[in-house]
Scaffold this motif. Sequence first.
Motif, PDB file in Angstrom:
ATOM      1  N   HIS A 193      10.493  -4.552  -6.323  1.00  0.00           N
ATOM      2  CA  HIS A 193      11.194  -3.661  -7.247  1.00  0.00           C
ATOM      3  C   HIS A 193      11.902  -4.466  -8.334  1.00  0.00           C
ATOM      4  N   HIS A 202       6.666   0.564 -13.811  1.00  0.00           N
ATOM      5  CA  HIS A 202       6.096   1.178 -12.611  1.00  0.00           C
ATOM      6  C   HIS A 202       4.737   1.802 -12.921  1.00  0.00           C
ATOM      7  N   SER A 211       5.596   9.240  -7.586  1.00  0.00           N
ATOM      8  CA  SER A 211       6.560   9.431  -6.499  1.00  0.00           C
ATOM      9  C   SER A 211       6.186   8.592  -5.279  1.00  0.00           C
ATOM     10  N   SER A 222       7.357   5.079  -5.996  1.00  0.00           N
ATOM     11  CA  SER A 222       8.818   5.025  -5.927  1.00  0.00           C
ATOM     12  C   SER A 222       9.294   4.975  -4.478  1.00  0.00           C
ATOM     13  N   HIS A 223       8.725   5.833  -3.612  1.00  0.00           N
ATOM     14  CA  HIS A 223       9.102   5.843  -2.200  1.00  0.00           C
ATOM     15  C   HIS A 223       8.722   4.523  -1.531  1.00  0.00           C
ATOM     16  N   THR A 234      11.302   1.598  -2.938  1.00  0.00           N
ATOM     17  CA  THR A 234      12.733   1.730  -2.661  1.00  0.00           C
ATOM     18  C   THR A 234      13.062   2.173  -1.249  1.00  0.00           C
ATOM     19  N   GLU A 267      14.667  12.529  -8.651  1.00  0.00           N
ATOM     20  CA  GLU A 267      13.314  12.154  -8.241  1.00  0.00           C
ATOM     21  C   GLU A 267      12.287  12.714  -9.223  1.00  0.00           C
ATOM     22  N   SER A 268      11.097  12.147  -9.189  1.00  0.00           N
ATOM     23  CA  SER A 268      10.001  12.686  -9.983  1.00  0.00           C
ATOM     24  C   SER A 268       9.758  14.138  -9.575  1.00  0.00           C
ATOM     25  N   HIS A 316      15.307   4.539 -16.611  1.00  0.00           N
ATOM     26  CA  HIS A 316      15.253   3.551 -15.534  1.00  0.00           C
ATOM     27  C   HIS A 316      14.484   2.302 -15.954  1.00  0.00           C
ATOM     28  N   GLN A 339      14.711   8.199 -13.198  1.00  0.00           N
ATOM     29  CA  GLN A 339      14.416   8.334 -11.781  1.00  0.00           C
ATOM     30  C   GLN A 339      15.441   7.555 -10.957  1.00  0.00           C
ATOM     31  N   GLU A 342      15.552   4.861  -9.620  1.00  0.00           N
ATOM     32  CA  GLU A 342      15.690   3.448  -9.969  1.00  0.00           C
ATOM     33  C   GLU A 342      16.840   3.224 -10.949  1.00  0.00           C
TER      34      GLU A 342
END
Length: 416
Positions: free
Chosen positions: A20, A30, A52, A55-56, A59, A187-188, A274, A305, A307
């Motif tokens: 990240h 991203h 998404s 991202s999950h 993080t 979140e997205s 972000h 998001q 981030e």
Amino acid sequence: MATIGRPITSSASAQPYRLHALLQKHGISHTELRRAIKFEAGDRAGEPIAASTLSHLLTRHAWPRTIRPESIRTQVAAFLAERGIPQEEIDTCWFIEGSDEEVFTPPTLLTELQPNQPAHTHHDEIPLPEAEMLSPAARMHFNLAKHPFIDDVQGPQDVYLSKEQRYVRESMWYAAKHSGFVAVIGESGSGKSTLRRDLVERIHRDGSPISIIQLKIVDKREVTTSHICDAIINDISTETPRLSKEAKARQVERLLAASARTGLSHVLIIEEAHDLNKPVLRYLKRFWELEDGFKRLLGIVLVGQPELATLLDERRNPDIREVIRRIEQATLKPLNGNLEEYLKLKFDRVGVQLGDVFESDAYDAIRNRLTRRRAGTLETESQLYPLIVHNLIVKCMNQAVELGLPKIGAELIGRV
């Protein structure tokens, strides 16, 4: 359906992977990495993973079950090597930020649900249904003249506002009207862009004396102070931006002050915030601090998001605490207890009653389906964000038609 597995919770599980921070360090978005990680087989072979999902993964250490973990690691390593990232950084990119611990819990492969297999219950996985098209048969079956979730916001009457969302909405309005400084984080698919559009529409609709400034540059990683100056100058005047940074800064302050003296407020709105770098965040604070007497000249609304919350965490980034301590963070929460009210708005606008689509036990089943317990704890995590709810319901509508069911009920929701 792409399913995301919860990792085993450890003392470091709240920290993201080093990958990240590595992306931020080397200016890699991203989106670029996401496009490099592709499905190997099935209907989506060759397609990149969802935003998404990435991202999950980065993080929360949540690995998708529909792609082999080894494939993800191989594709990421190849992508980073192509970008010239040192091998020692590639070798440790799956370590936990701030430690030498590597958390890698490969999920089991996705298996087909058997007819008499029990529906989902609270466990350590969060299944996230991918988007699919609503079939013509499903539209006919549920008497839908229009898609309930596509082009569903045509005016302020279509914007769903829970108590939490009203707070976020008013925080954005205050920043625009009274030169505040706010970061809207979600979140997205949580509704950030909808609230940004609502703010712009509200300013125009009410005839408020607020000048809107928006950056047009697509890749926010490339944003510089010069880009921000140019956006301000171009959006509030007909002047040509000066060439030197000093002259440009003086021009911005002069134009903002002159405009404010006519009664105008100004708001700078930046989406995908972000992806902004730390030096730009520092300079944004200085733009926000521009004054004419007691009046601030510029409000700032950042939209991003989760981030962005990481970036604005003083424990992780103490070097930009001067910004972090001055910016309000407003977070968009999952629908949770507002699910029925939200769905009623969406189906009312297409002329369909909820009772014609859902069985009475469906709503709790949706909450259960998109809420999972963290491994090894009693804590739960909800994914009842609008986009994910939409994806689940569309999938259930299509399945209901195939199975000959009149409505969507708990058993179907638990099995999709």
